[in-house]
Design a protein around this motif. Structure first.
Motif, PDB file in Angstrom:
ATOM      1  N   GLY A 175       0.800  -1.228   0.000  1.00 57.65           N
ATOM      2  CA  GLY A 175       0.000   0.000   0.000  1.00 57.65           C
ATOM      3  C   GLY A 175       0.822   1.261   0.000  1.00 57.65           C
ATOM      4  N   LYS A 176       2.109   1.128  -0.345  1.00 58.37           N
ATOM      5  CA  LYS A 176       2.983   2.296  -0.334  1.00 58.37           C
ATOM      6  C   LYS A 176       3.424   2.661  -1.746  1.00 58.37           C
ATOM      7  CE  LYS A 176       4.866   1.495   4.306  1.00 58.37           C
ATOM      8  NZ  LYS A 176       6.091   1.260   5.107  1.00 58.37           N
ATOM      9  N   ALA A 177       3.711   3.936  -1.903  1.00 61.74           N
ATOM     10  CA  ALA A 177       4.306   4.461  -3.127  1.00 61.74           C
ATOM     11  C   ALA A 177       5.294   5.533  -2.716  1.00 61.74           C
ATOM     12  CB  ALA A 177       3.249   5.028  -4.062  1.00 61.74           C
ATOM     13  N   GLY A 178       6.524   5.398  -3.160  1.00 63.00           N
ATOM     14  CA  GLY A 178       7.544   6.344  -2.748  1.00 63.00           C
ATOM     15  C   GLY A 178       7.824   6.291  -1.273  1.00 63.00           C
ATOM     16  N   GLY A 179       7.605   5.136  -0.661  1.00 56.84           N
ATOM     17  CA  GLY A 179       7.885   4.957   0.752  1.00 56.84           C
ATOM     18  C   GLY A 179       6.778   5.415   1.673  1.00 56.84           C
ATOM     19  N   LYS A 180       5.656   5.955   1.146  1.00 57.03           N
ATOM     20  CA  LYS A 180       4.549   6.415   1.972  1.00 57.03           C
ATOM     21  C   LYS A 180       3.290   5.633   1.636  1.00 57.03           C
ATOM     22  CE  LYS A 180       6.299  11.179   2.241  1.00 57.03           C
ATOM     23  NZ  LYS A 180       5.962  12.593   1.985  1.00 57.03           N
ATOM     24  N   VAL A 181       2.472   5.432   2.650  1.00 59.10           N
ATOM     25  CA  VAL A 181       1.192   4.758   2.435  1.00 59.10           C
ATOM     26  C   VAL A 181       0.283   5.649   1.617  1.00 59.10           C
ATOM     27  CG1 VAL A 181      -0.840   3.768   3.555  1.00 59.10           C
ATOM     28  CG2 VAL A 181       1.420   3.497   4.608  1.00 59.10           C
ATOM     29  N   VAL A 182      -0.305   5.075   0.581  1.00 60.54           N
ATOM     30  CA  VAL A 182      -1.183   5.854  -0.288  1.00 60.54           C
ATOM     31  C   VAL A 182      -2.483   6.174   0.443  1.00 60.54           C
ATOM     32  CG1 VAL A 182      -0.199   4.814  -2.355  1.00 60.54           C
ATOM     33  CG2 VAL A 182      -2.233   3.786  -1.310  1.00 60.54           C
ATOM     34  N   PRO A 183      -3.173   7.222   0.039  1.00 62.39           N
ATOM     35  CA  PRO A 183      -4.462   7.560   0.661  1.00 62.39           C
ATOM     36  C   PRO A 183      -5.516   6.511   0.325  1.00 62.39           C
ATOM     37  CG  PRO A 183      -3.541   9.433  -0.543  1.00 62.39           C
ATOM     38  CD  PRO A 183      -2.748   8.235  -0.946  1.00 62.39           C
TER      39      PRO A 183
END
Length: 447
Positions: free
Chosen positions: A394-402
């Motif tokens: 559920g991450k993109a670029g190391g952050k959880v997507v909304p």
């Protein structure tokens, strides 16, 4: 007739007794053997040489009435009276000039039953040991030179019994060691009741000499004989095989019940064989048929790893043979089963770190080729992986997507040849732990 060698200064009297029976005049020990109770005998005696030996019986008192009888292979029912000498409580009989015989010595109403053997008439004479011209795969044949007949005695009822000479045949062979995972050379011994015209023993698995020794009586008297053969070249073949399946710990891979080897493809198995000295030709054989009517694959390496990708059952066995193909070995058959494929995709997960449904993964079985790409609604690639056991955190670029809707595209192939072209949406729901509210806010946007 050969005489036993008697060392100088060995002129001690050898005395053996059962219920008053003793022997006098033997310069070597008289050996007493306890027969089975069913024979009716109290003891069997093996005398080194009857010449000069007197058999005695000592009664409880000088006034006791003692009678002697002897019997042959006909049994005690045909016993005949024997004249003996008497001196006080001791009655005696010279064994010189007699042969193997049974004796019934009666004192009052009590009787003692014994069988007495003249070993000098059964003397073991080992002169040589040859390897027979004709050999079998599972048994080695040897032809001894010498004499050593069967030593027999008879029960009270005239039933024939045999005393084993316990001739020993010692040689080297090979045994598989689980610790070293190879065949190691060991020494083994076989025992024989008498000197047979041809001796058969389990075929050695390595080059060796045979040593024939005996017998139990000469051994006890310190006069054991031994003969040795020429070198024996092994023809028997043996192997020890294993099949070890590579384990996978994918929590999203479905198992296949009822199979010892195999299951969900790809099935990776390492086959290993250890062989004995004579195994010159060796190969692993693969077949679709349990009787190996048709062999589809052959591997000559003793150890190799093979990947099974095709649905169905494959039979695998190891075979080996000696140099001229006269002796061969076929190992156990390994049955490898690969199940049909299956692939299912979930449409919702919540990557909020609570340990429940934090990762999007497919549920699969027997998928041998796989490619999955995750996109957002604008077609931007967020994740890509080629192993069905992997998933999207559920991450993109190391952050959880909304929270929101995302999309997957999958191309895959199963062990049964089935092609999968799947696409669909993934609903990401990010609830804050313990609040029940979404972690996204109105100002955030999808990556």
């Amino acid at each position: 007739m050969k005489r036993l060698f008697v060392p100088i200064l060995a002129s001690i009297l050898a005395m053996q007794a059962w219920a008053g029976v003793t022997f006098e005049g033997s310069r070597l020990q008289v050996i007493q053997i306890s027969p089975e109770s069913s024979t009716g005998l109290n003891a069997v005696y093996v005398v080194p040489d009857f010449e000069g030996v007197t058999m005695k019986y000592t009664a409880a008192s000088t006034s006791a009435t003692v009678t002697w009888q002897r019997y042959s292979n006909l049994g005690g029912g045909y016993a005949e009276d024997v004249s003996v000498s008497r001196n006080g409580a001791v009655t005696s009989l010279s064994l010189s000039g007699t042969t193997d015989m049974g004796y019934i010595i009666t004192e009052g109403t009590s009787s003692t039953y014994v069988w007495v053997i003249d070993y000098a008439k059964h003397y073991l004479d080992l002169q040589g040991l040859n390897i027979a011209d004709e050999q079998e795969c599972d048994m080695a044949a040897l032809t001894p030179v010498g004499t050593g007949d069967r030593i027999l005695y008879y029960t009270i009822n005239g039933q024939q019994k045999e005393i084993s000479r316990e001739l020993t045949l010692t040689y080297s062979t090979q045994e598989y060691s689980e610790d070293s995972e190879e065949y190691l050379t060991v020494t083994t011994t076989s025992s024989f009741a008498y000197l047979q015209e041809t001796i058969h023993t389990k075929a050695p698995l390595c080059s060796t000499d045979f040593i024939l020794s005996g017998d139990r009586f000469l051994r006890q008297w310190g006069q054991e004989q031994s003969v040795e053969s020429a070198e024996y070249s092994p023809i028997a073949v043996e192997a020890y095989t294993t099949a070890t399946e590579e384990e996978r710990e994918a929590d999203n891979e479905k198992t296949v019940e009822g199979s010892q080897l195999g299951g969900s493809a790809p099935v990776v198995i390492t086959f290993k064989a250890a062989v004995t000295e004579a195994a010159i030709f060796r190969e692993w054989q693969f077949s679709e048929y349990s009787e190996f009517d048709d062999i589809s694959l052959r591997f000559t390496d003793l150890e190799f790893t093979h990947t099974f990708n095709d649905a169905g059952t494959t039979y695998v066995r190891f075979m080996a043979s000696n140099n001229d193909g006269t002796c061969d070995y076929y190992g156990d058959t390994y049955e490898v089963f690969v199940g049909e494929s299956a692939l299912q995709c979930p449409n919702v997960f919540s990557p909020n770190g609570d340990g429940v449904n934090d990762e999007w993964k497919v549920s699969y079985k027997s998928i041998i080729r796989f490619e999955c790409t995750i996109f957002n609604r604008w077609g931007q690639q967020l994740a890509h992986f080629t192993d069905p056991s992997q998933g999207w955190d559920g991450k993109a670029g190391g952050k959880v997507v909304p929270s929101g809707v995302y999309f997957y595209a999958i191309k895959a192939e199963g062990s049964d040849g089935k092609k999968y072209n799947l696409g669909g949406d993934i609903n990401v729901i990010n609830y804050k732990q313990g609040t029940g509210t979404s972690s996204g806010d109105s100002s955030s946007s999808e990556e």
